[in-house]
Every structure is written in structure tokens, then in C-alpha cells.
Design a protein around this motif. Sequence first.
Motif, PDB file in Angstrom:
ATOM      1  N   PRO A  78       0.627  -1.163  -0.318  1.00 12.06           N
ATOM      2  CA  PRO A  78      -0.525   0.142   0.003  1.00 12.06           C
ATOM      3  C   PRO A  78       0.828   1.071  -0.804  1.00 12.06           C
ATOM      4  N   LEU A  79       1.923   1.037   0.253  1.00  9.69           N
ATOM      5  CA  LEU A  79       2.687   2.205   0.397  1.00  9.69           C
ATOM      6  C   LEU A  79       3.630   3.004  -0.798  1.00  9.69           C
ATOM      7  N   GLY A  80       3.897   1.503  -1.771  1.00 12.96           N
ATOM      8  CA  GLY A  80       4.386   2.191  -3.032  1.00 12.96           C
ATOM      9  C   GLY A  80       2.631   2.218  -3.144  1.00 12.96           C
ATOM     10  N   VAL A  81       2.247   1.616  -4.087  1.00 19.05           N
ATOM     11  CA  VAL A  81       0.893   2.085  -4.488  1.00 19.05           C
ATOM     12  C   VAL A  81       0.593   3.843  -4.214  1.00 19.05           C
ATOM     13  N   ARG A  82       0.399   4.185  -2.611  1.00 23.24           N
ATOM     14  CA  ARG A  82       0.094   5.033  -2.524  1.00 23.24           C
ATOM     15  C   ARG A  82       1.129   6.509  -3.093  1.00 23.24           C
ATOM     16  N   PHE A  83       2.509   6.395  -3.039  1.00 25.79           N
ATOM     17  CA  PHE A  83       4.023   7.209  -3.803  1.00 25.79           C
ATOM     18  C   PHE A  83       3.912   6.999  -4.815  1.00 25.79           C
ATOM     19  N   LEU A  84       2.891   6.443  -5.937  1.00 26.83           N
ATOM     20  CA  LEU A  84       2.460   6.029  -7.301  1.00 26.83           C
ATOM     21  C   LEU A  84       1.225   7.531  -7.817  1.00 26.83           C
ATOM     22  N   LYS A  85       0.391   6.702  -6.812  1.00 22.79           N
ATOM     23  CA  LYS A  85      -1.141   7.756  -7.104  1.00 22.79           C
ATOM     24  C   LYS A  85      -0.607   9.621  -6.472  1.00 22.79           C
ATOM     25  N   THR A  86       0.753   9.335  -5.265  1.00 22.48           N
ATOM     26  CA  THR A  86       0.482  10.406  -4.844  1.00 22.48           C
ATOM     27  C   THR A  86       1.431  11.538  -5.972  1.00 22.48           C
ATOM     28  N   ILE A  87       2.629  11.129  -7.104  1.00 17.94           N
ATOM     29  CA  ILE A  87       3.322  11.440  -7.961  1.00 17.94           C
ATOM     30  C   ILE A  87       2.738  11.844  -9.173  1.00 17.94           C
ATOM     31  N   SER A  88       2.275  10.537  -9.457  1.00 18.00           N
ATOM     32  CA  SER A  88       0.983  11.019 -10.154  1.00 18.00           C
ATOM     33  C   SER A  88       0.161  12.322 -10.655  1.00 18.00           C
ATOM     34  N   VAL A  89      -0.369  12.364  -9.347  1.00 14.37           N
ATOM     35  CA  VAL A  89      -1.212  13.228  -8.892  1.00 14.37           C
ATOM     36  C   VAL A  89      -0.617  14.811  -9.245  1.00 14.37           C
ATOM     37  N   GLY A  90       0.619  14.610  -8.534  1.00 15.01           N
ATOM     38  CA  GLY A  90       1.214  16.134  -7.960  1.00 15.01           C
ATOM     39  C   GLY A  90       2.007  16.923  -9.676  1.00 15.01           C
ATOM     40  N   PHE A  91       2.405  16.001 -10.642  1.00 13.13           N
ATOM     41  CA  PHE A  91       2.688  16.070 -11.315  1.00 13.13           C
ATOM     42  C   PHE A  91       1.530  17.137 -12.318  1.00 13.13           C
ATOM     43  N   TYR A  92       0.904  16.186 -12.312  1.00 12.22           N
ATOM     44  CA  TYR A  92      -0.995  16.775 -12.628  1.00 12.22           C
ATOM     45  C   TYR A  92      -0.809  18.346 -12.825  1.00 12.22           C
ATOM     46  N   ILE A  93      -0.728  18.085 -10.886  1.00 12.89           N
ATOM     47  CA  ILE A  93      -1.194  20.086 -10.050  1.00 12.89           C
ATOM     48  C   ILE A  93      -0.023  21.016 -10.498  1.00 12.89           C
ATOM     49  N   ILE A  94       1.194  20.680 -10.570  1.00 10.49           N
ATOM     50  CA  ILE A  94       2.285  21.598 -10.563  1.00 10.49           C
ATOM     51  C   ILE A  94       2.286  21.718 -12.202  1.00 10.49           C
ATOM     52  N   THR A  95       1.776  20.680 -13.093  1.00  7.03           N
ATOM     53  CA  THR A  95       1.377  20.932 -14.565  1.00  7.03           C
ATOM     54  C   THR A  95       0.872  22.507 -14.714  1.00  7.03           C
ATOM     55  N   VAL A  96      -0.335  21.723 -14.075  1.00  5.81           N
ATOM     56  CA  VAL A  96      -1.325  22.785 -14.459  1.00  5.81           C
ATOM     57  C   VAL A  96      -1.139  24.527 -13.537  1.00  5.81           C
ATOM     58  N   LEU A  97      -0.189  24.367 -12.703  1.00  2.00           N
ATOM     59  CA  LEU A  97      -0.233  25.747 -11.616  1.00  2.00           C
ATOM     60  C   LEU A  97       0.747  26.137 -13.144  1.00  2.00           C
ATOM     61  N   ALA A  98       1.633  25.311 -13.265  1.00  2.00           N
ATOM     62  CA  ALA A  98       2.722  26.342 -13.976  1.00  2.00           C
ATOM     63  C   ALA A  98       2.406  26.957 -15.224  1.00  2.00           C
ATOM     64  N   PHE A  99       1.557  26.485 -15.952  1.00  4.71           N
ATOM     65  CA  PHE A  99       0.910  27.504 -17.211  1.00  4.71           C
ATOM     66  C   PHE A  99       0.132  28.594 -16.541  1.00  4.71           C
ATOM     67  N   VAL A 100      -0.634  28.648 -15.219  1.00  8.14           N
ATOM     68  CA  VAL A 100      -1.616  29.466 -14.727  1.00  8.14           C
ATOM     69  C   VAL A 100      -0.480  30.522 -14.606  1.00  8.14           C
ATOM     70  N   SER A 101       0.949  29.598 -13.967  1.00  6.81           N
ATOM     71  CA  SER A 101       1.937  31.075 -13.940  1.00  6.81           C
ATOM     72  C   SER A 101       2.593  32.002 -14.986  1.00  6.81           C
ATOM     73  N   TYR A 102       2.219  31.112 -15.982  1.00  6.76           N
ATOM     74  CA  TYR A 102       3.671  31.838 -17.298  1.00  6.76           C
ATOM     75  C   TYR A 102       2.613  32.733 -17.544  1.00  6.76           C
ATOM     76  N   PHE A 103       1.325  32.526 -17.307  1.00 12.94           N
ATOM     77  CA  PHE A 103       0.662  33.263 -18.485  1.00 12.94           C
ATOM     78  C   PHE A 103      -0.607  34.362 -17.375  1.00 12.94           C
ATOM     79  N   PHE A 104      -0.798  33.930 -16.324  1.00 14.33           N
ATOM     80  CA  PHE A 104      -1.690  34.745 -15.330  1.00 14.33           C
ATOM     81  C   PHE A 104      -0.263  36.145 -13.913  1.00 14.33           C
ATOM     82  N   VAL A 105       0.850  35.213 -14.059  1.00  9.92           N
ATOM     83  CA  VAL A 105       1.384  35.972 -13.058  1.00  9.92           C
ATOM     84  C   VAL A 105       2.277  36.651 -14.043  1.00  9.92           C
TER      85      VAL A 105
END
Length: 375
Positions: A187-214
Motif C-alpha cells: 500500500p505504501l508504494g501504491v500511495r507513493f505512485l498515486k501521489t507522484i502522478s497527482v502532484g505532476f498533474y497539479i504542478i503542470t497546471v499551476l505552471a501554465f497558470v503562472s506563465y500566463f497570469f503571473v
Amino acid sequence: MMNRKNKQQYSSIPVSVQTASGQVFPASRIRAFIMFLLLLILMTLIAVITAIAFIIHGILPDWAAIAVSLFIFLFGIIYSEGMWFGLTCSRFATLTNDRLVLYGAFGRERFSCPTDWTFEYRVIDLRGFFYVYLRAISPDCHVYRFLLDLCRDEDTLLKALQAQSSEAVFQRALSAEYRRLFATMNPLGVRFLKTISVGFYIITVLAFVSYFFVHPFKLTAAAWQLALLITLLGLLPSVWMVRKVWMHETVLGMPAHHYRRRSVVGRITAAIIMMTKISLIMLALGIASTWSLASILGPASLIGSKFETVEQARLGSVHDCGRGCKEVPVCMPAGYEMFEGYWRISYSNRIRQGGTVCVRESKLAYELYFDCPAK
């Protein structure tokens, strides 16, 4: 070439003919003529440009340059037989209970195979125009590709062959492998992979927002180094955990019965191909993650930094940087050299005070304001 939005369904206006020798699928002469005309224009341009280049630069004698250009022209026409053979042959394919035959110029059999092979199709979308490729896969995994643009009843042909979308086949195989991996992982490995996947998606969205609106900012070398370090700390363990998924024969690897595995050279080639695919995936994920993290860490590090007013800055003329983007070259006095260069004009960074600018910096980023913010 199809002009349809639903790539998964077969639309059907049957024009194939059932004969004693099997089901005959006719070729479209109109499409063949259009594609041959486009091909003729393209190959003529390539041949003419090649001849002119060789003659001007003196690479070859005139007669040799013309001969090479003529060879390129004829090779392109012959190699692209699948785009124009419908001008000389009315049949695209014949399908019987046990065999598929595809025709070429002047009615010759361009390809034939048993119907128990695996058939897949791939749809390529080019701004509203859809090109369909048929992939015939032999039991030992030889793959033969054919363009279906000239077939007047390509949907019925794909349905008769029970062809599946290659993208759908890959996605199902990948999903099955991940489900198998998660079922055997702690379960710890599954949680780590899911956290990395969700985190990658979130930071990518935030990066585009930062590029266009900051407010426009620039990153220091430390920002890229820190982002790269964080990416490696997250990416390398993740890749190691999913290595069995990527290297499995149904995803990026090759089945045990693949023809390349019959010899030492083939096995080496298979390993090189697989590692190249994995390396390209890692490179793409690494670049995207590093850019996203740097684009977030940079402006975040500027929060709370104090502004400094610079009154001797020299501003150049406004330049167009594309798609409504405007930028201005800035020449700074001694001590502020890092702020020199082109700065983008945005809704929050407009020129209003002549040569007076405000700057602030941190260890990860720095920014310049043409219109100094209110203190």
C-alpha cells in the motif's frame, strides 16, 4: 482520408461488392487523382530544388544533378504507390474467408495475408482531416502498414477484418499492467505512485497558470538546479517501481515470439528499441516536471522580497514576440546587469514612467516592473 469526429465507431455506406471470389472493395479514382496531383507537385518541387542546389554550389556536374533529381522524383512516385494506384486499378482489396489481398498499380497484388492475422488501425488527425492506416500484424509480429485513403468503403473493410484501434489496444494493455502492478504492490508504494502522478498533474497546471497570469519573471540557474533535483528524486523511484509495466511484452517490450528475438542481433535490437522508448518517456516527463517546478518555485520565492527603484534604466523600442506578446529591451546601470535583456509587457507590467523601473530578486528568480507597484 476521413472527415469524421468519432474515431471509434464504424460509419457505413457500403459500396463493396460480394462476388464469387470474395468481397471486393473498390478504390476511389477521385481521391487517387487528388493525391497524385499533390504528390506530383511535391516531388517536382523537391527534384527542382535539389537540382538547383547541386548546380549552384557545384556539387555535381549539370547532367549528374539532373539525373539525381530525376531519380528522386521517380523514387518518390514509385514508393508512394499506395497514394495513386487507384488511377490504374479499380479494386482496393479483396477479402475472402481466409485471405486478404491488397492491390497496387495496374492491378498487381501489392500485399496478401491470411485473415487470422491481427489487424489494427490508426487514425491521424490533421486539423479536421483524418488519415487511416491499416496495420497487418503477423503471428511473429511483422508489421505491415497501408494507407486506406483510396478505399471507398474503409469502414466496412475494417469491420470485416475486426480491426481494433491501436491506441485502444495499447491503453488496455497498459491499464491491465498497472492493475496487476497495484495488486501485487504494498500500500505504501501504491500511495507513493498515486501521489507522484497527482502532484505532476497539479504542478503542470499551476505552471501554465503562472506563465500566463503571473507577472513576468526570469529564473536563475539555482531554480533550474533545484527543480531538476526534485524531479530526479521523484522520477527515478517512480520509474524503478513501474519498470515491470514498461518492460512487459504487452507495453514497451516485445513478445517472446517476436521475430527479432530469434537471433542475438535481434535481441540486442529489441533491447535498444525498448530502452530508447523508456528513455524518451523519461526525458519528456523530466523536462515537463523540471519546467513546471521551476515556474512555480521562482515566483513563490519572490513573495515578500522588497522592491528597489532604478532610475537610470534605458528602454528600447517595443518588439512583437508573437500572438499579441510585446517585449521591450532594457539596459540597466552598473550593479543591475542581471536585469538586462528583453522583458515582456503584460497587463501588470506596462510602461508608464519612462526610464524608472523597479526590480526585486531572490535566489531562484528575479523580476522587473516598468510601473512600480504601490508600496
